[in-house]
Scaffold this motif. Structure first.
Motif, short mmCIF file in Angstrom:
data_model
loop_
_atom_site.label_atom_id
_atom_site.label_comp_id
_atom_site.label_asym_id
_atom_site.label_seq_id
_atom_site.Cartn_x
_atom_site.Cartn_y
_atom_site.Cartn_z
N VAL A 1 2.20 0.57 -4.61
CA VAL A 1 1.01 1.09 -5.61
C VAL A 1 1.43 2.44 -5.69
CG1 VAL A 1 -1.29 1.84 -5.08
CG2 VAL A 1 -0.87 -0.48 -4.36
N PRO A 2 1.83 3.31 -4.69
CA PRO A 2 2.42 4.43 -5.34
C PRO A 2 3.52 4.57 -6.56
CG PRO A 2 2.37 4.53 -2.88
CD PRO A 2 2.15 3.15 -3.36
N LEU B 1 3.81 2.28 -8.60
CA LEU B 1 2.81 1.90 -9.82
C LEU B 1 2.16 2.72 -10.26
CD1 LEU B 1 3.06 -0.96 -11.11
CD2 LEU B 1 0.96 -1.63 -9.60
N GLY B 2 1.97 4.18 -9.69
CA GLY B 2 1.12 5.23 -10.18
C GLY B 2 1.23 5.27 -11.89
N PRO B 3 2.41 5.79 -12.39
CA PRO B 3 2.50 5.77 -13.78
C PRO B 3 1.85 4.85 -14.62
CG PRO B 3 4.52 6.60 -12.89
CD PRO B 3 3.53 5.67 -11.65
N THR B 4 1.96 3.66 -14.26
CA THR B 4 1.41 2.31 -15.04
C THR B 4 -0.04 2.26 -15.03
OG1 THR B 4 3.50 1.00 -14.58
CG2 THR B 4 1.59 0.02 -15.18
N ILE B 5 -0.55 2.58 -13.74
CA ILE B 5 -2.04 2.60 -13.64
C ILE B 5 -2.46 3.72 -14.37
CG2 ILE B 5 -3.80 2.88 -11.80
CD1 ILE B 5 -1.87 1.85 -9.71
N ARG B 6 -2.03 4.88 -14.32
CA ARG B 6 -2.50 5.88 -14.98
C ARG B 6 -2.44 5.69 -16.59
NH1 ARG B 6 -0.10 8.89 -10.77
NH2 ARG B 6 1.85 9.00 -11.84
N ALA C 1 -4.26 14.21 -15.40
CA ALA C 1 -3.87 12.92 -14.75
C ALA C 1 -2.37 12.47 -15.18
CB ALA C 1 -4.95 11.80 -15.00
N ARG D 1 2.18 14.60 -14.79
CA ARG D 1 3.53 14.25 -14.10
C ARG D 1 4.12 13.53 -14.99
NH1 ARG D 1 5.31 14.97 -9.18
NH2 ARG D 1 3.13 15.56 -8.32
N ASP D 2 3.28 12.31 -15.55
CA ASP D 2 4.00 11.09 -16.31
C ASP D 2 4.58 11.92 -17.55
OD1 ASP D 2 3.33 9.71 -14.35
OD2 ASP D 2 1.44 9.03 -15.34
N TRP E 1 0.94 -1.14 -0.09
CA TRP E 1 0.00 0.13 -0.02
C TRP E 1 0.75 1.34 0.02
CZ3 TRP E 1 -4.82 1.11 -1.09
CH2 TRP E 1 -5.25 2.55 -0.88
#
Length: 327
Positions: A234-235, A237-242, A313, A316-317, A230
């Protein structure tokens, strides 16, 4: 005592002489190379992307069946008809229904499975391959298979899935593809089966980039597995999730093939999407002008959502590529 001489008027410097820069051989070669490599791609983009959009926008102002001259200009009548059609409203609702469920169910489910599969497991490579198999299947093959499995139209009221459910005690399973209140949930289940593997593979690729040192530091601090995932995994993994969410949203807006094969937009237009509506009311009934209006609206909805998502969203990426840097 010496006399002081008064200074004369200041002499201001005139404008700097303009230096005319002539194109050098190096710049000419540079632009030549850019044109050589980018020219074909730009040409393909203009011919197959921009030109169809412009032509669709032009056709949408005509009552045209696709044959003969464009001489029946009707202005915005196609758009007025489109925006007041309850079937189109239902189609838009279905597209956003799939988007919301994908973000709320498919995404967390893919992350959870990826986290579990990222641990040391026997046959991990085989499991990854099996999960990815549905994505490799063509939409036609997968759609026909699910249509046979879920068939619930007389005389074949009970398909293989219903027969299995009856065998375990469920006597009256729902009409998966014939009930207007159930069919979109059925379609979402089929889409999840089809595309969950891709989401899991993307998440696993993102997990491979998380440094092991962070896990070791968390273990030394006494963090359990769930807290580690958590607060660390997960943080990061943020770019992949977005990116996955962006692909999922655009894919849901353009959803056509699977719905068309499995239900054709029925029953009673309950599973129609914007793309299905466009084909049924434009191409199939030779109302090219009206179908073009649907295509323009679909394009504008997708464009606005894509730009807003990239701006807020993916900012940042994509820093430096579109936004010019994150403040």
């Amino acid at each position: 005592m010496t006399a002081l001489e008064t200074a004369g008027p200041a002499v201001t410097a005139g404008p700097a002489p303009r230096i005319e820069r002539r194109p050098t051989r190096r710049n000419t070669r540079k632009w030549g190379e850019i044109s050589l490599f980018a020219g074909p791609a730009v040409l393909v983009y203009v011919v197959f992307v921009l030109l169809p959009v412009v032509l669709a926008a032009y056709y949408s102002f005509f009552n045209w069946n696709g044959l003969g001259p464009l001489d029946r200009f009707i202005g915005l009548d196609n758009y007025t008809r489109l925006l007041t059609d309850p079937v189109f409203h239902r189609s838009v609702y279905n597209n956003f229904f799939i988007i919301v469920l994908s973000l709320l169910i498919q995404g967390p489910l893919a992350i959870l499975i990826a986290l579990l599969m990222n641990r040391p497991l026997r046959f991990r490579g085989l499991l990854r391959a099996l999960i990815f198999v549905p994505y490799v299947l063509s939409e036609v093959t997968a759609g026909l298979a699910w249509q046979i499995l879920l068939q619930s139209v007389p005389p074949a009221r009970w398909g293989p899935v219903d027969t299995l459910l009856q065998a375990i005690g469920i006597e009256n399973p729902p009409a998966w593809l014939a009930d207007p209140d159930v069919v979109m949930w059925t379609m979402f289940g089929i889409l999840t089966w089809k595309y969950l593997g891709l989401a899991i593979i993307l998440m696993l690729a993102g997990l491979s980039g998380v440094p092991e040192e962070l896990y070791e530091a968390a273990a030394l601090d006494g963090a359990g597995w769930w807290k580690t995932q958590w607060y660390i995994t997960v943080p990061l993994l943020g770019p992949t999730i977005r990116i996955w969410a962006f692909l999922s949203i655009i894919g849901a807006l353009q959803l056509f093939d699977m719905v068309w094969i499995v239900t054709g937009g029925g029953p009673l237009n309950a599973s129609s999407t914007m793309a299905v509506y466009m084909v049924k009311n434009g191409l199939n009934v030779t109302q090219i002008g009206y179908g073009s209006a649907v295509a323009v609206v679909l394009f504008l909805i997708s464009l606005v959502i894509a730009l807003v998502y990239q701006r807020f969203a993916l900012r940042r990426d994509l820093a430096g590529a579109i936004t010019g840097g994150v403040r």
